[in-house]
Motif scaffolding. Structure first.
Motif, PDB file in Angstrom:
ATOM      1  N   ALA A  59       0.829  -1.209   0.000  1.00  0.00           N
ATOM      2  CA  ALA A  59       0.000   0.000   0.000  1.00  0.00           C
ATOM      3  C   ALA A  59       0.861   1.256   0.000  1.00  0.00           C
ATOM      4  O   ALA A  59       0.553   2.231  -0.697  1.00  0.00           O
ATOM      5  N   SER A  60       1.952   1.233   0.742  1.00  0.00           N
ATOM      6  CA  SER A  60       2.854   2.388   0.768  1.00  0.00           C
ATOM      7  C   SER A  60       3.474   2.624  -0.598  1.00  0.00           C
ATOM      8  O   SER A  60       3.548   3.760  -1.075  1.00  0.00           O
ATOM      9  N   LEU A  61       3.900   1.545  -1.234  1.00  0.00           N
ATOM     10  CA  LEU A  61       4.494   1.663  -2.580  1.00  0.00           C
ATOM     11  C   LEU A  61       3.462   2.111  -3.601  1.00  0.00           C
ATOM     12  O   LEU A  61       3.768   2.922  -4.482  1.00  0.00           O
ATOM     13  N   ALA A  62       2.235   1.613  -3.484  1.00  0.00           N
ATOM     14  CA  ALA A  62       1.177   1.992  -4.422  1.00  0.00           C
ATOM     15  C   ALA A  62       0.834   3.476  -4.301  1.00  0.00           C
ATOM     16  O   ALA A  62       0.533   4.133  -5.297  1.00  0.00           O
ATOM     17  N   LEU A  63       0.899   4.012  -3.096  1.00  0.00           N
ATOM     18  CA  LEU A  63       0.613   5.429  -2.882  1.00  0.00           C
ATOM     19  C   LEU A  63       1.708   6.303  -3.486  1.00  0.00           C
ATOM     20  O   LEU A  63       1.456   7.432  -3.911  1.00  0.00           O
ATOM     21  N   GLY A  64       2.916   5.775  -3.545  1.00  0.00           N
ATOM     22  CA  GLY A  64       4.024   6.458  -4.213  1.00  0.00           C
ATOM     23  C   GLY A  64       4.218   7.885  -3.768  1.00  0.00           C
ATOM     24  O   GLY A  64       4.380   8.173  -2.590  1.00  0.00           O
ATOM     25  N   ALA A  65       4.169   8.821  -4.729  1.00  0.00           N
ATOM     26  CA  ALA A  65       4.404  10.238  -4.449  1.00  0.00           C
ATOM     27  C   ALA A  65       3.308  10.852  -3.586  1.00  0.00           C
ATOM     28  O   ALA A  65       3.466  11.972  -3.103  1.00  0.00           O
ATOM     29  N   GLY A  66       2.218  10.120  -3.358  1.00  0.00           N
ATOM     30  CA  GLY A  66       1.159  10.606  -2.479  1.00  0.00           C
ATOM     31  C   GLY A  66       1.501  10.469  -1.006  1.00  0.00           C
ATOM     32  O   GLY A  66       0.802  10.998  -0.149  1.00  0.00           O
ATOM     33  N   ASN A  67       2.579   9.745  -0.707  1.00  0.00           N
ATOM     34  CA  ASN A  67       3.022   9.613   0.676  1.00  0.00           C
ATOM     35  C   ASN A  67       3.563  10.946   1.186  1.00  0.00           C
ATOM     36  O   ASN A  67       4.156  11.703   0.417  1.00  0.00           O
ATOM     37  N   PRO A  68       3.408  11.220   2.477  1.00  0.00           N
ATOM     38  CA  PRO A  68       4.087  12.399   3.031  1.00  0.00           C
ATOM     39  C   PRO A  68       5.598  12.246   2.899  1.00  0.00           C
ATOM     40  O   PRO A  68       6.118  11.133   2.897  1.00  0.00           O
ATOM     41  N   VAL A  69       6.290  13.383   2.792  1.00  0.00           N
ATOM     42  CA  VAL A  69       7.754  13.346   2.752  1.00  0.00           C
ATOM     43  C   VAL A  69       8.343  13.321   4.155  1.00  0.00           C
ATOM     44  O   VAL A  69       9.515  13.016   4.330  1.00  0.00           O
ATOM     45  N   ALA A  70       7.517  13.661   5.149  1.00  0.00           N
ATOM     46  CA  ALA A  70       7.992  13.652   6.534  1.00  0.00           C
ATOM     47  C   ALA A  70       6.854  13.281   7.474  1.00  0.00           C
ATOM     48  O   ALA A  70       5.752  13.798   7.353  1.00  0.00           O
ATOM     49  N   HIS A  71       7.162  12.344   8.359  1.00  0.00           N
ATOM     50  CA  HIS A  71       6.234  11.945   9.426  1.00  0.00           C
ATOM     51  C   HIS A  71       6.847  12.407  10.752  1.00  0.00           C
ATOM     52  O   HIS A  71       7.985  12.061  11.052  1.00  0.00           O
ATOM     53  N   HIS A  72       6.087  13.177  11.517  1.00  0.00           N
ATOM     54  CA  HIS A  72       6.541  13.627  12.832  1.00  0.00           C
ATOM     55  C   HIS A  72       5.544  13.141  13.870  1.00  0.00           C
ATOM     56  O   HIS A  72       4.333  13.267  13.679  1.00  0.00           O
ATOM     57  N   VAL A  73       6.045  12.569  14.955  1.00  0.00           N
ATOM     58  CA  VAL A  73       5.171  12.064  16.005  1.00  0.00           C
ATOM     59  C   VAL A  73       5.459  12.817  17.298  1.00  0.00           C
ATOM     60  O   VAL A  73       6.602  13.172  17.589  1.00  0.00           O
ATOM     61  N   THR A  74       4.384  13.089  18.048  1.00  0.00           N
ATOM     62  CA  THR A  74       4.518  13.855  19.282  1.00  0.00           C
ATOM     63  C   THR A  74       3.413  13.445  20.253  1.00  0.00           C
ATOM     64  O   THR A  74       2.543  12.645  19.920  1.00  0.00           O
ATOM     65  N   ASN A  75       3.466  13.986  21.444  1.00  0.00           N
ATOM     66  CA  ASN A  75       2.437  13.765  22.464  1.00  0.00           C
ATOM     67  C   ASN A  75       2.187  12.285  22.716  1.00  0.00           C
ATOM     68  O   ASN A  75       1.048  11.823  22.750  1.00  0.00           O
ATOM     69  N   VAL A  76       3.245  11.528  22.915  1.00  0.00           N
ATOM     70  CA  VAL A  76       3.157  10.079  23.103  1.00  0.00           C
ATOM     71  C   VAL A  76       2.726   9.778  24.543  1.00  0.00           C
ATOM     72  O   VAL A  76       3.358  10.239  25.493  1.00  0.00           O
ATOM     73  N   VAL A  77       1.646   9.004  24.670  1.00  0.00           N
ATOM     74  CA  VAL A  77       1.135   8.587  25.973  1.00  0.00           C
ATOM     75  C   VAL A  77       1.099   7.064  25.993  1.00  0.00           C
ATOM     76  O   VAL A  77       0.442   6.446  25.159  1.00  0.00           O
ATOM     77  N   VAL A  78       1.817   6.460  26.933  1.00  0.00           N
ATOM     78  CA  VAL A  78       1.925   5.007  27.047  1.00  0.00           C
ATOM     79  C   VAL A  78       1.061   4.549  28.220  1.00  0.00           C
ATOM     80  O   VAL A  78       1.220   5.037  29.338  1.00  0.00           O
ATOM     81  N   GLU A  79       0.140   3.622  27.942  1.00  0.00           N
ATOM     82  CA  GLU A  79      -0.778   3.125  28.972  1.00  0.00           C
ATOM     83  C   GLU A  79      -0.726   1.608  29.027  1.00  0.00           C
ATOM     84  O   GLU A  79      -0.986   0.936  28.028  1.00  0.00           O
ATOM     85  N   GLU A  80      -0.411   1.088  30.174  1.00  0.00           N
ATOM     86  CA  GLU A  80      -0.364  -0.357  30.371  1.00  0.00           C
ATOM     87  C   GLU A  80      -1.783  -0.904  30.520  1.00  0.00           C
ATOM     88  O   GLU A  80      -2.596  -0.358  31.280  1.00  0.00           O
ATOM     89  N   LEU A  81      -2.098  -1.973  29.787  1.00  0.00           N
ATOM     90  CA  LEU A  81      -3.404  -2.618  29.871  1.00  0.00           C
ATOM     91  C   LEU A  81      -3.306  -3.859  30.747  1.00  0.00           C
ATOM     92  O   LEU A  81      -2.224  -4.437  30.922  1.00  0.00           O
ATOM     93  N   ALA A  82      -4.430  -4.308  31.258  1.00  0.00           N
ATOM     94  CA  ALA A  82      -4.462  -5.434  32.194  1.00  0.00           C
ATOM     95  C   ALA A  82      -3.957  -6.737  31.577  1.00  0.00           C
ATOM     96  O   ALA A  82      -3.440  -7.596  32.276  1.00  0.00           O
TER      97      ALA A  82
END
Length: 142
Positions: A59-82
């Motif tokens: 799917a990533s390859l099929a999207l080709g030039a439609g993919n973003p050139v940069a992915h930025h991640v922020t505000n990461v919240v980690v929650e442990e599940l039971a």
């Protein structure tokens, strides 16, 4: 067994690694981030849910030039599940080739595997409306 500080740091770095690998075109390293049978939910983008690394890479390859050139991640919240799994919520910014930017929310289910931690399920929701549509006189969505 409760999450250690080291687990939390490793999981946060796992979430960040995805953007680096995709932006560099290192799709062959997806197994460093995802389980082999990952469920990658793109329903909010009209693409349904991809299952497995091959579908995700194709799917990533099929999207080709439609993919973003940069992915930025922020505000990461980690929650442990039971059940020993971990839920991670984070915000993503995608920069397109024309300089425009979009925002998403990632909700990941992260599991411990022999090689460390991996994302077993990712749901991506586009952020299109301020306050998730909350207006005066309405209740906050759950």
């Amino acid at each position: 067994m409760p999450l250690t500080l080291e687990d939390r740091l490793t999981i946060t770095e796992l979430i960040a690694l995805h953007g680096h690998l995709v932006d560099e075109g290192e799709l062959d390293r997806a197994a460093e981030v995802f389980t082999p049978d990952v469920e990658y939910d793109l329903t909010d983008f009209g693409q349904g849910t991809l299952t497995g690394l091959t579908q995700l890479t194709d799917a990533s390859l099929a999207l080709g030039a439609g993919n973003p050139v940069a992915h930025h991640v922020t505000n990461v919240v980690v929650e442990e599940l039971a059940d020993g799994q971990v839920r991670v919520r984070s915000k993503g910014l995608g920069i397109r080739t024309d300089g425009s930017c979009g925002s998403v929310t990632y909700v990941d289910t992260v599991v411990r595997v022999g090689a460390g931690w991996r994302i077993a399920r990712r749901k991506i929701t586009a952020r299109r409306v301020p306050l998730n549509g909350l207006t005066p006189g309405t209740e906050a969505p759950l």
